[in-house]
Write a protein that holds these residues in place. Structure first.
Motif, short mmCIF file in Angstrom:
data_model
loop_
_atom_site.label_atom_id
_atom_site.label_comp_id
_atom_site.label_asym_id
_atom_site.label_seq_id
_atom_site.Cartn_x
_atom_site.Cartn_y
_atom_site.Cartn_z
N UNK A 60 -1.26 6.83 4.98
CA UNK A 60 -0.84 5.86 5.98
C UNK A 60 -0.87 6.44 7.39
N UNK A 61 -0.54 7.73 7.52
CA UNK A 61 -0.37 8.31 8.86
C UNK A 61 -1.55 9.13 9.34
N UNK A 62 -2.37 9.63 8.42
CA UNK A 62 -3.42 10.56 8.84
C UNK A 62 -4.82 10.14 8.42
N UNK A 63 -5.01 9.77 7.17
CA UNK A 63 -6.35 9.39 6.72
C UNK A 63 -6.43 9.36 5.22
N UNK A 89 6.27 12.82 -8.45
CA UNK A 89 6.83 11.88 -7.48
C UNK A 89 6.70 12.43 -6.06
N UNK A 90 6.90 13.72 -5.89
CA UNK A 90 6.72 14.33 -4.58
C UNK A 90 5.26 14.21 -4.12
N UNK A 91 4.33 14.49 -5.03
CA UNK A 91 2.91 14.41 -4.68
C UNK A 91 2.55 12.98 -4.28
N UNK A 92 3.01 12.02 -5.05
CA UNK A 92 2.66 10.63 -4.75
C UNK A 92 3.27 10.17 -3.43
N UNK A 93 4.48 10.61 -3.14
CA UNK A 93 5.08 10.28 -1.86
C UNK A 93 4.25 10.87 -0.72
N UNK A 94 3.81 12.12 -0.90
CA UNK A 94 3.00 12.76 0.13
C UNK A 94 1.66 12.05 0.28
N UNK A 95 1.05 11.66 -0.83
CA UNK A 95 -0.22 10.93 -0.77
C UNK A 95 -0.07 9.65 0.03
N UNK A 96 0.99 8.92 -0.24
CA UNK A 96 1.22 7.65 0.46
C UNK A 96 1.45 7.87 1.95
N UNK A 97 2.28 8.87 2.28
CA UNK A 97 2.58 9.15 3.69
C UNK A 97 1.33 9.57 4.45
N UNK A 98 0.56 10.50 3.87
CA UNK A 98 -0.62 11.00 4.57
C UNK A 98 -1.71 9.94 4.68
N UNK A 124 0.84 -1.21 0.00
CA UNK A 124 0.00 0.00 0.00
C UNK A 124 0.87 1.25 0.00
N UNK A 125 1.98 1.18 0.72
CA UNK A 125 2.85 2.36 0.84
C UNK A 125 3.53 2.71 -0.47
N UNK A 126 3.77 1.73 -1.34
CA UNK A 126 4.56 1.97 -2.54
C UNK A 126 3.79 1.86 -3.84
#
Length: 333
Positions: free
Chosen positions: A221-224, A210-219, A33-35
């Motif tokens: 997973x961590x926020x909602x 790539x930055x947007x997708x990294x942020x999407x994955x992080x948020x 899911x993270x990647x």
């Protein structure tokens, strides 16, 4: 006829399969899911780009995963040796990296009565095998090299993080970072920094994506869940003041959050300053909204200074950095 999977799709599938074989189905699902968000289903394989992705994967294995694995021994001498691998740009560099890794494994196996060193040497074995396969592969046929090399890369990555106490937490993040590196590759290897957002070059747009997708994955997973984004698969985000953020989502408690990606040099441009001012002051129904801003590694303090100059409520700002993004602009001194 079904097209062959890309290097990225192969790598994701192999990481997943390796974890499941090791009895870590929960970690496999978490890591996937993270990647997986970085691999668009419509991506078409390109021989040149796929060969370059093999080089990038080899470089990640030789320079980063090897160092991470050796660092678990807490031996300064071995850490220094592991950290001396030069950049990997072509098959000859990969061959040299394979030889250096073999020499490092010999040193580890030579440690008398040291089971930890022997375990690290064993964990590095698939990385050495992967490097050899990439070095000996046919650049004109990257797919055939990937069939044997990518499983070794995935096995080596999992073995690397199995040495560390934070295995479950660290592996998804490392996989996500690796996929972001492979995803950011483009055929031009060029960008014009400092242009306005609507004038981005193709390479600049790839880095922003790539930055947007990294942020999407992080948020996610961590926020909602992410509910709106400009990636073509979700509804467009709402317009906030004069501008539209890159993404929006809701936390587990229902609170709205915004997300924005910046490459770095454009942080003090009028367009970005307007965005920061609008997003940081957004308070629908009097409820403050958090802005998550992602930048390449090294740009955090510049991003914070840009937000302060924009005059918004900086206590709502959360800055994220993405490391290991090839082609990213150099951070200010």
């Amino acid at each position: 006829m079904t097209p062959p999977p890309t290097i990225i799709a192969r790598f994701l599938a192999e990481v997943d399969a390796t974890l499941r074989r090791d009895g870590a189905a929960g970690a496999a699902e978490h890591t996937w899911r993270a990647a997986a968000i970085f691999e668009p289903s419509e991506r078409v394989t390109c021989r040149y780009a796929e060969q370059q992705r093999l080089m990038l994967l080899a470089g990640r294995a030789a320079r980063h995963w090897t160092s991470l694995t050796v660092a678990t021994l807490r031996d300064d001498g071995l850490n220094e040796i592991a950290g001396q691998q030069p950049p990997v740009r072509d098959p000859s560099d990969v061959a040299s990296a394979a030889q250096r890794l073999g020499e490092l494994r010999d040193l580890l196996r030579g440690q008398p009565n040291d089971s930890s060193a022997a375990s690290v040497a064993k964990a590095l074995a698939p990385l050495q095998a992967m490097l050899r396969q990439v070095a000996e592969g046919d650049p004109a046929r990257p797919e055939s090299t990937a069939v044997t090399a990518v499983p070794q890369a995935a096995h080596g990555l999992v073995a690397c993080f199995a040495q560390a106490p934070a295995f479950a937490d660290g592996l998804p993040g490392e996989t996500r970072a690796t996929i972001a590196i492979l995803d950011a590759l483009d055929d031009e290897h060029a960008a014009s920094w400092g242009t306005r957002a609507q004038e981005r070059t193709a390479s600049e747009s790839d880095l922003h994506r790539s930055l947007v997708r990294s942020l999407m994955s992080t948020l996610a997973r961590q926020h909602g869940p992410i509910t709106h984004a400009e990636d073509g698969t979700l509804p467009l985000p709402l317009t906030v003041g004069r501008h539209r953020p890159d993404l929006a989502g809701h936390s587990a408690t229902g609170d709205l959050f915004l997300g924005e990606a910046k490459l770095g040099p454009e942080l003090f441009e009028d367009h970005t300053q307007e965005q920061l001012a609008d997003f940081l002051d957004y308070s629908p129904d009097g409820i403050p909204v958090a802005l998550h801003l992602i930048v390449p590694a090294g740009w955090r303090s510049t991003a914070e200074a840009a937000a302060q100059q924009a005059g918004g409520a900086t206590d709502r700002l959360v800055v994220h950095e993405l490391s290991g993004l090839p082609g990213a602009p150099l951070a200010p001194e």
